[in-house]
Motif scaffolding. Structure first.
Motif, PDB file in Angstrom:
ATOM      1  N   SER A  32      94.171   9.298  17.655  1.00 26.76           N
ATOM      2  CA  SER A  32      93.364   8.168  17.184  1.00 26.76           C
ATOM      3  C   SER A  32      92.574   7.628  18.372  1.00 26.76           C
ATOM      4  N   MET A  33      91.434   8.264  18.633  1.00 21.57           N
ATOM      5  CA  MET A  33      90.648   7.907  19.808  1.00 21.57           C
ATOM      6  C   MET A  33      89.236   7.499  19.389  1.00 21.57           C
ATOM      7  N   GLY A  34      88.648   6.642  20.206  1.00 20.74           N
ATOM      8  CA  GLY A  34      87.279   6.196  19.988  1.00 20.74           C
ATOM      9  C   GLY A  34      86.441   6.443  21.221  1.00 20.74           C
ATOM     10  N   VAL A  35      85.175   6.000  21.164  1.00 20.65           N
ATOM     11  CA  VAL A  35      84.218   6.259  22.231  1.00 20.65           C
ATOM     12  C   VAL A  35      83.587   4.950  22.683  1.00 20.65           C
ATOM     13  N   LYS A  36      83.569   4.765  24.012  1.00 19.82           N
ATOM     14  CA  LYS A  36      82.828   3.658  24.606  1.00 19.82           C
ATOM     15  C   LYS A  36      81.670   4.231  25.419  1.00 19.82           C
ATOM     16  N   TYR A  37      80.575   3.500  25.432  1.00 16.62           N
ATOM     17  CA  TYR A  37      79.431   3.867  26.270  1.00 16.62           C
ATOM     18  C   TYR A  37      79.063   2.659  27.119  1.00 16.62           C
ATOM     19  N   LYS A  38      79.192   2.818  28.427  1.00 18.04           N
ATOM     20  CA  LYS A  38      78.951   1.722  29.366  1.00 18.04           C
ATOM     21  C   LYS A  38      79.761   0.494  28.956  1.00 18.04           C
ATOM     22  N   ASP A  39      81.043   0.739  28.702  1.00 17.60           N
ATOM     23  CA  ASP A  39      82.043  -0.306  28.387  1.00 17.60           C
ATOM     24  C   ASP A  39      81.841  -0.951  27.021  1.00 17.60           C
ATOM     25  N   GLU A  40      80.939  -0.436  26.216  1.00 19.09           N
ATOM     26  CA  GLU A  40      80.736  -0.991  24.872  1.00 19.09           C
ATOM     27  C   GLU A  40      81.241   0.017  23.840  1.00 19.09           C
ATOM     28  N   VAL A  41      82.046  -0.456  22.906  1.00 17.63           N
ATOM     29  CA  VAL A  41      82.544   0.429  21.856  1.00 17.63           C
ATOM     30  C   VAL A  41      81.389   0.823  20.947  1.00 17.63           C
ATOM     31  N   VAL A  42      81.157   2.136  20.822  1.00 18.30           N
ATOM     32  CA  VAL A  42      80.086   2.611  19.950  1.00 18.30           C
ATOM     33  C   VAL A  42      80.628   3.406  18.769  1.00 18.30           C
ATOM     34  N   LEU A  43      81.820   3.959  18.913  1.00 19.46           N
ATOM     35  CA  LEU A  43      82.485   4.629  17.799  1.00 19.46           C
ATOM     36  C   LEU A  43      83.946   4.217  17.827  1.00 19.46           C
ATOM     37  N   PRO A  44      84.426   3.513  16.813  1.00 18.61           N
ATOM     38  CA  PRO A  44      85.830   3.084  16.808  1.00 18.61           C
ATOM     39  C   PRO A  44      86.763   4.284  16.695  1.00 18.61           C
ATOM     40  N   GLN A  45      88.045   4.004  16.800  1.00 21.71           N
ATOM     41  CA  GLN A  45      89.053   5.071  16.821  1.00 21.71           C
ATOM     42  C   GLN A  45      89.028   5.850  15.505  1.00 21.71           C
ATOM     43  N   GLN A  46      88.677   7.148  15.615  1.00 26.81           N
ATOM     44  CA  GLN A  46      88.569   8.004  14.430  1.00 26.81           C
ATOM     45  C   GLN A  46      88.694   9.478  14.770  1.00 26.81           C
ATOM     46  N   PHE A  47      88.880   9.796  16.063  1.00 30.60           N
ATOM     47  CA  PHE A  47      88.937  11.180  16.497  1.00 30.60           C
ATOM     48  C   PHE A  47      90.341  11.542  16.973  1.00 30.60           C
ATOM     49  N   GLY A  48      90.688  12.826  16.796  1.00 30.54           N
ATOM     50  CA  GLY A  48      91.972  13.284  17.309  1.00 30.54           C
ATOM     51  C   GLY A  48      91.988  13.318  18.823  1.00 30.54           C
ATOM     52  N   GLU A  49      90.836  13.676  19.398  1.00 29.98           N
ATOM     53  CA  GLU A  49      90.722  13.751  20.856  1.00 29.98           C
ATOM     54  C   GLU A  49      89.257  13.632  21.228  1.00 29.98           C
ATOM     55  N   VAL A  50      88.992  13.103  22.425  1.00 29.55           N
ATOM     56  CA  VAL A  50      87.635  12.941  22.925  1.00 29.55           C
ATOM     57  C   VAL A  50      87.591  13.445  24.364  1.00 29.55           C
ATOM     58  N   VAL A  51      86.629  14.309  24.673  1.00 27.02           N
ATOM     59  CA  VAL A  51      86.424  14.792  26.041  1.00 27.02           C
ATOM     60  C   VAL A  51      85.023  14.351  26.479  1.00 27.02           C
ATOM     61  N   PRO A  52      84.920  13.335  27.360  1.00 27.22           N
ATOM     62  CA  PRO A  52      83.602  12.903  27.831  1.00 27.22           C
ATOM     63  C   PRO A  52      82.915  14.016  28.626  1.00 27.22           C
ATOM     64  N   LEU A  53      81.635  14.189  28.387  1.00 24.15           N
ATOM     65  CA  LEU A  53      80.826  15.156  29.120  1.00 24.15           C
ATOM     66  C   LEU A  53      79.783  14.386  29.923  1.00 24.15           C
ATOM     67  N   ASP A  54      78.812  15.078  30.438  1.00 26.23           N
ATOM     68  CA  ASP A  54      77.792  14.404  31.235  1.00 26.23           C
ATOM     69  C   ASP A  54      76.810  13.659  30.331  1.00 26.23           C
ATOM     70  N   GLY A  55      76.200  12.623  30.918  1.00 23.32           N
ATOM     71  CA  GLY A  55      75.170  11.877  30.193  1.00 23.32           C
ATOM     72  C   GLY A  55      75.709  11.214  28.945  1.00 23.32           C
ATOM     73  N   GLU A  56      75.081  11.498  27.812  1.00 24.81           N
ATOM     74  CA  GLU A  56      75.407  10.836  26.550  1.00 24.81           C
ATOM     75  C   GLU A  56      76.163  11.768  25.607  1.00 24.81           C
ATOM     76  N   TYR A  57      76.810  12.784  26.178  1.00 22.81           N
ATOM     77  CA  TYR A  57      77.480  13.803  25.364  1.00 22.81           C
ATOM     78  C   TYR A  57      78.999  13.673  25.457  1.00 22.81           C
ATOM     79  N   ALA A  58      79.673  14.097  24.393  1.00 25.54           N
ATOM     80  CA  ALA A  58      81.132  14.142  24.372  1.00 25.54           C
ATOM     81  C   ALA A  58      81.566  15.219  23.385  1.00 25.54           C
TER      82      ALA A  58
END
Length: 609
Positions: A296-322
């Protein structure tokens, strides 16, 4: 003019809004696994086969291999059915190799542009274009500092038992150090490291430099000839944790798994120890950060939540990709930091309730690449029910719009003066659920009845009573029909008890008041529609008693409505007015409450009270 005063105060405030990002798939979630490799590439798996993508999801190596080795010297080995089938360089160029070549155990990598391989019982080296450049050998080691340690056949045509140790340089020429003359007397050579290697020649230990000069290894500089490290005839190179140990008569020599010198020590003294050069640790800084727990993972961009917890796992990549796992499948997303859903409720105009419910249009404006038919709006406010059958979609080249009718329930304690109310919505689109968005709308309870008195002046004697009558008359804001709302009408007399209200008709009422021993009497007509807060209409009866010397006994009574004082609204209390955009912001935005800028504006007002 009360309403006009309130609206004028509203116009003094405009709000600075913040927006969140929206995500879209650059690689659909159809992969069994995505792994970030050390070089920044992505290893992707599907149907038990593996390939490579760059950090933006562009295919680098097609999914066609059982496994892919790490990149070394700009090359990575490719395997199918447990066999090496070739290698790929960092430009994506594939070199297929002879199926009879297999990599050497623990040496399955290129080193300084050469790969040790085995064919049958013999060892060879391949270059980066797949050519066999040296061999056959009886044993091989990887290249280091321009040299590789090998065991060479004396004459492979005659027999394969007679061999000797030597070095081969990067031009594939056999070479040995000065002073090391007889091949048969070389019993050990190590790989190079930091420009030197170890050689055991005639049972004595020597340092070999990369210019191929030799120097004996001694334990006592004051007695160099007597302290040369030497070995028994049958010395043993024994495996230990992390490498190998070779015992001399007066010293221990330690080597790593690549047969490079780690340490030389005598009893209680370290003569040599390899010092690992300081490595610059580059901390990987990403604007994207995962939060939550696995499953149950979500995504933040520059400390702001942009996608709430809905993923099994998240791997941040470069720039705006994950890379994200969704429903047991992996894909790659890109955050759109320049666009966001824009919600409007009631076309950003304030809402006047004159009944229990109000039907308003709810719309979400979407980026052009996000089709309206791929999105759904969900309400997270109990007092807003989206009418799903009213769904309407509109797609065009600039923005796409999704629209619903919303049935709004009148908020509890809503007053007849403008106040702010929040509605919370989220967007479901392309398998994502957005953050919660807050739409702030100014609204009030519009009076759907007015209280009118046919007579507001009376004369009363001490023993008489007067009958005060009033009518309920629908306002222009009420529904234009003959319906009488399900309502109750009450008389509230804070300064007197026992005054009864009589219902003459559905909209005509009266009550009686007697006695003149008072200066005033206030009363309130309270109207309550089922499911709505009450509306109160306050009045005051002023009693004017005659002067004693006048000889008159009658008292004059005047009934007047009490005008409520209107509190001027201050910036910060109201976010928007009719014709102005309402506050639409993600609930999770960190800067959702900023000071409001004061900007005088004009707004036509045609509501009067």
């Amino acid at each position: 003019m009360k309403r006009i005063q309130i609206l004028t105060a509203l116009l003094l405030a405009t709000v600075a809004t913040s927006s969140a990002q929206i995500a879209n798939w650059v690689v659909s979630p159809e992969y069994e696994a995505i792994r970030l490799r050390d070089n920044g590439m992505l290893e992707v798996s599907k149907n038990n086969k593996t390939g490579l993508m760059d950090g933006g999801g562009k295919e680098f190596l097609k999914i066609a291999y059982d496994s892919i080795g790490d990149f070394n010297s700009g090359q990575a080995l490719l395997f199918n059915d447990s066999k090496m089938v070739g290698f790929v360089n960092t430009e994506g160029n594939i070199v297929e190799t002879d199926s009879e070549f297999e990599p050497v155990k623990d040496m399955e990598f290129f080193s300084e542009g050469f790969l040790p391989v085995k064919k049958g019982h013999y060892f060879y080296y391949l270059n980066t274009i797949g050519e066999q450049v040296a061999g056959p050998f009886a044993e091989v080691r990887p290249y280091f500092n321009g040299f590789a340690a090998v065991r060479v056949y004396e004459d492979i045509q005659k027999n394969t038992k007679d061999t000797y140790l030597s070095y081969i340089n990067n031009e594939q020429h056999l070479t040995r150090a000065e002073g090391i003359d007889k091949n048969d007397d070389i019993s050990f050579i190590s790989s190079f490291r930091d420009g030197q290697a170890v050689c055991v020649y005639k049972r004595k230990a020597y340092f070999i430099s990369k210019d191929m000069t030799s120097a004996p290894i001694i334990t006592d500089s004051l007695s160099p000839k007597k302290s040369i490290i030497n070995f028994d005839k049958d010395y043993i190179l024994a495996p230990v944790e992390g490498g190998y140990l070779m015992k001399a008569k007066t010293a221990y020599l330690y080597f790593n798994d690549a047969m490079q010198l780690d340490k030389i020590e005598t009893v209680g003294t370290v003569l040599y120890a390899y010092k690992e050069p300081a490595k610059e640790v580059k901390e990987r800084v990403c604007d994207i950060v995962a939060f939550g727990e696995k499953g149950s993972m979500g995504v933040k961009y520059k400390d702001e939540v942009v996608l709430p917890q809905q993923f099994g796992e998240v791997v941040p990549l470069d720039g705006e990709y994950a890379a994200v796992e969704k429903d047991d499948k992996w894909g790659i997303i890109r955050l759109d930091t320049k666009n966001s859903p824009v919600f409007k409720l009631n076309n950003n105009e304030h809402i006047g309730f004159n009944h229990r419910y109000f039907t308003a249009k709810l719309s979400a404006s979407l980026p052009s690449y996000l089709k309206a038919n791929d999105a759904t709006i969900i309400s997270k406010s109990d007092n807003c029910e989206i009418q799903v059958e009213s769904r309407h979609e509109n797609n065009n080249v600039e923005r796409n719009t999704l629209t619903y009718d919303c049935r709004l329930a009148i908020p509890e304690q809503l007053s007849d003066t403008l106040s702010m109310h929040d509605y919370i919505y989220a967007l479901k689109y392309n398998g994502f659920t957005s953050v919660d968005y807050k739409v702030t709308i100014p609204q009030w309870y519009v009076k759907y009845y007015e209280v009118q008195l046919p007579n507001n002046q009376f004369t009363i004697t001490p023993k008489d009573t007067i009958s005060v009558e009033f009518d309920l008359v629908k306002t222009d804001a009420a529904r234009n029909d003959d319906t009488n709302y399900f309502k109750t009408v009450e008389l509230v007399t804070p300064e007197a008890e026992g005054i009864q209200l009589s219902k003459i008709t559905e909209n005509h009422y009266s009550f009686r008041v007697g006695g003149v021993n008072r200066d005033k009497l206030s009363f309130i007509v309270r109207i309550t529609e089922v499911g709505c807060p009450p509306i109160e209409y306050p009045f005051e009866m002023a009693f004017s008693n005659p002067a004693p010397e006048s000889g008159k006994k009658a008292t004059s009574v005047v009934v007047s409505p009490i005008l409520k004082a209107t509190k001027a609204l201050v910036p910060g209390e109201i976010a928007s007015a009719e014709g102005e955009e309402t506050t639409v912001e993600p609930v999770t935005a960190p800067d959702a409450s900023k000071p409001l800028e004061v900007q005088p504006q004009e707004l036509p007002v045609n509501i009067a009270d």
